[in-house]
Scaffold this motif. Structure first.
Motif, PDB file in Angstrom:
ATOM      1  N   GLY A 141       0.822  -1.208   0.000  1.00 39.79           N
ATOM      2  CA  GLY A 141       0.000   0.000   0.000  1.00 39.79           C
ATOM      3  C   GLY A 141       0.851   1.252   0.000  1.00 39.79           C
ATOM      4  N   MET A 142       0.210   2.352  -0.317  1.00 35.70           N
ATOM      5  CA  MET A 142       0.889   3.644  -0.417  1.00 35.70           C
ATOM      6  C   MET A 142       0.078   4.714   0.308  1.00 35.70           C
ATOM      7  N   GLY A 143       0.530   5.944   0.244  1.00 31.36           N
ATOM      8  CA  GLY A 143      -0.194   7.028   0.879  1.00 31.36           C
ATOM      9  C   GLY A 143       0.434   7.472   2.185  1.00 31.36           C
ATOM     10  N   LEU A 144      -0.338   8.239   2.977  1.00 29.81           N
ATOM     11  CA  LEU A 144       0.187   8.824   4.212  1.00 29.81           C
ATOM     12  C   LEU A 144       0.607   7.756   5.207  1.00 29.81           C
ATOM     13  N   GLY A 145      -0.182   6.671   5.312  1.00 27.94           N
ATOM     14  CA  GLY A 145       0.187   5.595   6.226  1.00 27.94           C
ATOM     15  C   GLY A 145       1.527   4.989   5.871  1.00 27.94           C
ATOM     16  N   ALA A 146       1.766   4.794   4.579  1.00 26.55           N
ATOM     17  CA  ALA A 146       3.042   4.242   4.123  1.00 26.55           C
ATOM     18  C   ALA A 146       4.195   5.201   4.422  1.00 26.55           C
ATOM     19  N   GLU A 147       3.934   6.498   4.273  1.00 23.20           N
ATOM     20  CA  GLU A 147       4.963   7.501   4.583  1.00 23.20           C
ATOM     21  C   GLU A 147       5.389   7.387   6.052  1.00 23.20           C
TER      22      GLU A 147
ATOM     23  N   ILE B 287      14.136  -1.475   3.575  1.00 25.13           N
ATOM     24  CA  ILE B 287      12.915  -1.770   2.825  1.00 25.13           C
ATOM     25  C   ILE B 287      13.296  -2.278   1.435  1.00 25.13           C
ATOM     26  N   GLU B 288      12.727  -3.413   1.063  1.00 23.49           N
ATOM     27  CA  GLU B 288      13.024  -3.989  -0.243  1.00 23.49           C
ATOM     28  C   GLU B 288      12.194  -3.332  -1.344  1.00 23.49           C
ATOM     29  N   GLY B 289      10.979  -2.915  -0.988  1.00 19.89           N
ATOM     30  CA  GLY B 289      10.144  -2.278  -1.997  1.00 19.89           C
ATOM     31  C   GLY B 289       8.686  -2.214  -1.583  1.00 19.89           C
ATOM     32  N   PHE B 290       7.834  -1.828  -2.550  1.00 22.57           N
ATOM     33  CA  PHE B 290       6.396  -1.699  -2.344  1.00 22.57           C
ATOM     34  C   PHE B 290       5.659  -2.608  -3.313  1.00 22.57           C
TER      35      PHE B 290
ATOM     36  N   SER C 165       5.299   4.664  -9.315  1.00 21.85           N
ATOM     37  CA  SER C 165       6.339   4.580  -8.291  1.00 21.85           C
ATOM     38  C   SER C 165       5.877   5.280  -7.022  1.00 21.85           C
ATOM     39  N   PHE C 166       6.536   4.936  -5.908  1.00 22.11           N
ATOM     40  CA  PHE C 166       6.245   5.583  -4.625  1.00 22.11           C
ATOM     41  C   PHE C 166       7.537   5.686  -3.827  1.00 22.11           C
ATOM     42  N   ARG C 167       7.845   6.888  -3.408  1.00 26.17           N
ATOM     43  CA  ARG C 167       9.062   7.162  -2.628  1.00 26.17           C
ATOM     44  C   ARG C 167      10.310   6.568  -3.295  1.00 26.17           C
ATOM     45  N   GLY C 168      10.376   6.659  -4.608  1.00 26.88           N
ATOM     46  CA  GLY C 168      11.550   6.203  -5.337  1.00 26.88           C
ATOM     47  C   GLY C 168      11.569   4.722  -5.657  1.00 26.88           C
ATOM     48  N   TYR C 169      10.520   3.998  -5.259  1.00 29.35           N
ATOM     49  CA  TYR C 169      10.440   2.566  -5.537  1.00 29.35           C
ATOM     50  C   TYR C 169       9.350   2.311  -6.583  1.00 29.35           C
TER      51      TYR C 169
END
Length: 350
Positions: free
Chosen positions: A25-31, A44-47, A58-62
């Motif tokens: 998952g992504m978003g504020l919780g992931a941040e 962290i290996e990835g999303f 992509s999210f946060r460079g992944y």
């Protein structure tokens, strides 16, 4: 009670397990979760996301991968859940993934700071013990302990075995009648009003609904326009009349913010309502609202439905505050279907 928790903090488990860590998952919780994992030295290996939602973004460079891709590339890995849900099909998918690779759902507070940990429980052990001892039935005590275990460990099994049917809460604990004078604090779009009406077959005396977010308030007005004997107020609940700043971002979790829009708030005592039932889901302002309900509680002893998942300390400050106002309340604790531990609520009955 502390010895009954007996769980390792989720962040330490993820650090010491030596398995690749993928965030789901992504978003504020992931941040928030990603930043905390970094603080604890967890690589962290990835999303990934469910296969049908991956569109090459992509999210946060992944690069966000499909779950099936991660399974093909890695024989084993830990999954860190980064979103909240109560939707059956989504929960069923989380359970399926947990059967293949361990899913952790780290608890990060909706409001306030700090992390829920063994250290936090130990620092407040006397308060947790007092609340636990005062819970009115064995189910409340069982669920209370399991929610504490979950918040420390992030293990979703503790949540899955704590799910309750909200209709049973209304029927067996709250026992709403046909002449309730209801105050709904944090009414959102009228979702809990619909619960009240279902529980009472549409019968009630009066409903007063407060919602501070302007967009949510417009939905509330639209969704309740056919109801009689209801007042909807575009304001928040507090311990006094004031003007506060709420986040501009509309949504289920409208809350106080350093930047945003000015919103009127009020203590409920000033409304002078002979309430028989008060529900509050107000994003971390529950303690303030209880302070503004002092006269109402002492005079009318309404049934109380109080959400206890926004701040780490809610699990002891809220029940202790209610008992300070009226020592004769019985305290029940239940967790409705939600991952993570949102919808963990206290119910107070005279």
């Amino acid at each position: 009670m502390l010895e009954l928790i007996n769980e390792t903090n989720v962040w330490e488990t993820l650090k010491n397990d030596n398995k690749p860590v993928f965030l789901y998952g992504m978003g504020l919780g992931a941040e928030k979760i990603m930043d905390t994992l970094t603080e604890y030295g967890v690589e962290i290996e990835g999303f990934f996301a469910s296969d049908e939602f991956v569109r090459g973004h992509s999210f946060r460079g992944y690069k966000v991968k499909k779950y099936s891709e991660v399974c093909n590339d890695y024989s084993d890995f830990n999954v860190v859940l980064c979103f909240a849900t109560h939707i059956d099909i989504v929960i069923d998918n989380i359970i399926r993934i947990n059967g293949e690779h361990t899913v952790f759902a780290p608890d990060v507070p909706v409001a306030g700071g700090g992390l829920f940990s063994n250290e936090f429980i130990k620092e407040n052990e006397e308060k947790f013990d007092k609340v636990y001892s005062l819970l009115a039935d064995e189910e409340s005590k069982r669920v209370y302990l399991d929610i504490l275990r979950f918040k420390v460990s992030g293990k979703i099994e503790y949540l899955l075995r704590s799910f309750c049917d909200k209709t049973e809460v209304y029927r067996d604990i709250l026992k709403l009648g046909e002449n309730e004078n209801i105050i709904d604090l944090g009414a959102y779009d009228g979702d809990t009003i619909r619960e009240f009406l279902e529980a009472t077959d549409g019968r009630y005396s009066y409903i007063t609904a407060l919602e501070p977010d302007e967009k949510n308030f417009k939905k509330l007005l639209k969704n309740t326009e056919e109801l009689d004997n209801i007042s909807c107020l575009n304001m928040g609940a507090w311990d006094k009349k004031d003007t506060l700043i709420f986040s501009k971002k509309a949504g289920r979790n409208s809350k106080l913010s350093a930047q945003g829009v000015s919103v009127q708030v009020t203590d409920i005592d000033s409304l002078e309502i002979a309430a028989t039932f008060v529900k509050m889901d107000i994003e971390g302002s529950e303690l303030k609202a209880l302070c503004g309900l002092e006269r109402t509680i002492k005079t009318h002893s309404p049934k109380l439905y109080v959400c206890a998942y926004h701040r780490n300390e809610d699990l002891f400050t809220l029940p202790l505050k209610v008992l300070e106002l009226d020592k004769d309340y019985k305290i029940y604790f239940r967790h409705s279907k939600y991952i993570p531990a949102w919808e963990s609520n206290f119910y107070f009955i005279r």
